[in-house]
Design a protein around this motif. Structure first.
Motif, short mmCIF file in Angstrom:
data_model
loop_
_atom_site.label_atom_id
_atom_site.label_comp_id
_atom_site.label_asym_id
_atom_site.label_seq_id
_atom_site.Cartn_x
_atom_site.Cartn_y
_atom_site.Cartn_z
N LYS A 210 0.82 -1.21 0.00
CA LYS A 210 0.00 0.00 0.00
C LYS A 210 0.86 1.27 0.00
O LYS A 210 0.34 2.37 -0.09
N VAL A 211 2.16 1.09 0.13
CA VAL A 211 3.08 2.23 0.12
C VAL A 211 3.34 2.67 -1.31
O VAL A 211 3.64 1.84 -2.18
N GLN A 212 3.21 3.95 -1.57
CA GLN A 212 3.47 4.47 -2.90
C GLN A 212 4.97 4.69 -3.09
O GLN A 212 5.62 5.33 -2.26
N PRO A 213 5.54 4.15 -4.17
CA PRO A 213 6.96 4.38 -4.43
C PRO A 213 7.24 5.86 -4.66
O PRO A 213 6.33 6.65 -4.95
N TYR A 214 8.48 6.24 -4.53
CA TYR A 214 8.87 7.61 -4.86
C TYR A 214 8.57 7.89 -6.33
O TYR A 214 8.66 6.99 -7.19
N THR A 215 8.25 9.11 -6.65
CA THR A 215 8.10 9.51 -8.05
C THR A 215 9.49 9.58 -8.68
O THR A 215 10.52 9.57 -7.98
N ASP A 216 9.53 9.65 -10.00
CA ASP A 216 10.82 9.76 -10.68
C ASP A 216 11.60 10.97 -10.18
O ASP A 216 12.82 10.90 -9.97
N ALA A 217 10.90 12.09 -9.99
CA ALA A 217 11.57 13.30 -9.54
C ALA A 217 12.10 13.14 -8.12
O ALA A 217 13.22 13.59 -7.80
N GLU A 219 12.90 10.29 -6.65
CA GLU A 219 14.03 9.36 -6.73
C GLU A 219 15.29 10.08 -7.17
O GLU A 219 16.36 9.92 -6.59
N ALA A 220 15.16 10.88 -8.23
CA ALA A 220 16.31 11.61 -8.77
C ALA A 220 16.92 12.53 -7.72
O ALA A 220 18.15 12.64 -7.60
N ALA A 221 16.06 13.18 -6.95
CA ALA A 221 16.56 14.10 -5.91
C ALA A 221 17.33 13.34 -4.84
O ALA A 221 18.37 13.81 -4.36
N LEU A 222 16.82 12.16 -4.45
CA LEU A 222 17.51 11.37 -3.43
C LEU A 222 18.85 10.84 -3.94
O LEU A 222 19.85 10.84 -3.22
N VAL A 223 18.87 10.37 -5.18
CA VAL A 223 20.12 9.87 -5.75
C VAL A 223 21.12 11.01 -5.93
O VAL A 223 22.32 10.84 -5.70
N ASP A 224 20.62 12.18 -6.31
CA ASP A 224 21.51 13.34 -6.42
C ASP A 224 22.11 13.69 -5.07
O ASP A 224 23.29 14.05 -4.97
N LEU A 225 21.29 13.59 -4.01
CA LEU A 225 21.81 13.84 -2.66
C LEU A 225 22.91 12.84 -2.33
O LEU A 225 23.98 13.21 -1.83
N ALA A 226 22.66 11.56 -2.62
CA ALA A 226 23.66 10.53 -2.36
C ALA A 226 24.93 10.80 -3.17
O ALA A 226 26.05 10.67 -2.66
N ARG A 227 24.75 11.22 -4.42
CA ARG A 227 25.90 11.48 -5.29
C ARG A 227 26.72 12.67 -4.82
O ARG A 227 27.92 12.74 -5.08
N SER A 228 26.06 13.59 -4.12
CA SER A 228 26.81 14.74 -3.59
C SER A 228 27.75 14.31 -2.46
O SER A 228 28.69 15.04 -2.12
N LYS A 229 27.46 13.15 -1.89
CA LYS A 229 28.31 12.60 -0.82
C LYS A 229 29.25 11.51 -1.34
O LYS A 229 30.40 11.43 -0.96
N ILE A 230 28.69 10.64 -2.20
CA ILE A 230 29.43 9.51 -2.78
C ILE A 230 29.31 9.62 -4.29
O ILE A 230 28.24 9.39 -4.86
N SER A 231 30.38 9.98 -4.97
CA SER A 231 30.28 10.34 -6.39
C SER A 231 29.81 9.22 -7.28
O SER A 231 29.20 9.45 -8.34
N ALA A 232 30.02 7.95 -6.88
CA ALA A 232 29.62 6.82 -7.72
C ALA A 232 28.24 6.30 -7.39
O ALA A 232 27.87 5.20 -7.81
N ALA A 233 27.45 7.07 -6.65
CA ALA A 233 26.08 6.64 -6.35
C ALA A 233 25.22 6.75 -7.61
O ALA A 233 25.34 7.71 -8.37
N GLU A 234 24.35 5.76 -7.82
CA GLU A 234 23.48 5.81 -8.98
C GLU A 234 22.28 4.89 -8.81
O GLU A 234 22.29 3.97 -7.99
N LEU A 235 21.24 5.18 -9.59
CA LEU A 235 20.04 4.32 -9.59
C LEU A 235 20.29 3.19 -10.58
O LEU A 235 20.71 3.41 -11.71
#
Length: 236
Positions: A210-217, A219-235
């Motif tokens: 019943k949990v709604q997944p993150y929207t594409d936008a 998701e992209a924001a969260l991965v961008d946040l991770a990438r700002s800390k760890i450069s090789a982070a990706e979806l």
């Protein structure tokens, strides 16, 4: 491999969470925490898949040794059955296979023991980091899970970058900006950090569907946040 010591609500490998028998993990040199019963709200395997034993796996590896080059040991949690993992690695390596181990990090001592023995040291480790360590108690983890996950992250981080990766499922109730920042602070700067989309179907717990997944936008924001800390982070 069947049996797991975590109960991640979004897990889609529902058939692999429980061992076939309550004694299976212990008989294979495992841990009693890997054979706990599912709590209310969790599901047993629904698709009734056909499981095979170690002998059948090894026979297949022998038959395909000239075609296949890699052997992945996943689950469930493989280190619930450390002696079986050891046997599979030894046999597969004798046939020329490269070995990858997927693990949830709750057994740092068993992981370190594998890595310390050249005969059974996997060629590649994929460590699932489910959420920030302090929240592992929400996954029915055993005592001291936070400490154990942190230890496993340190163990895997000590490996060469080309021999490891870290993985996180973007499950909204457990992984948001705060959790990503906390996890990133524990990972090495050269980590390969792969994110997976949460799929709200075939989940271990009906509530997760019943949990709604993150929207594409989102998701992209969260991965961008991770990438700002760890450069090789990706979806992925």
């Amino acid at each position: 491999m069947r049996g797991c010591n975590l109960r991640c609500p979004y897990c889609y490998n529902t058939e692999l969470v429980e061992p076939a028998e309550a004694s299976q993990a212990q008989d294979a040199g495992g841990d009693e925490n890997c054979s706990q019963d599912l709590n209310a709200g969790a599901r047993a395997g629904r698709d009734q898949p056909q499981f095979v034993g170690a002998e059948e796996i090894l026979a297949h590896l022998k038959k395909r040794a000239n075609v296949l080059s890699g052997f992945v040991i996943s689950g469930g949690e493989p280190l619930c059955q450390p002696e079986l993992v050891r046997r599979l690695v030894l046999e597969a390596r004798s046939l020329g296979y490269k070995i990858k181990l997927d693990t949830n990090g709750i057994f740092p001592d068993r992981l370190q023991k594998l890595l310390d023995d050249p005969a059974v040291r996997p060629d590649y480790i994929a460590l699932d980091v489910k959420t920030s360590p302090a929240r592992y108690k929400e996954l029915q983890a055993q005592d001291a899970a936070a400490e154990k996950v942190i230890r496993s992250i340190k163990i895997v981080s000590a490996l060469p970058a080309e021999e490891r990766e870290f993985r996180t499922v973007l499950y909204p109730p457990l992984v948001g900006r705060a959790e990503i920042e906390e996890i990133a602070a524990l990972l090495p700067a050269d980590a390969r950090w792969y994110f997976a989309r949460f799929q709200n179907s075939h989940c271990l717990r009906e509530a997760a569907e019943k949990v709604q997944p993150y929207t594409d936008a989102e998701e992209a924001a969260l991965v961008d946040l991770a990438r700002s800390k760890i450069s090789a982070a990706e979806l992925r």
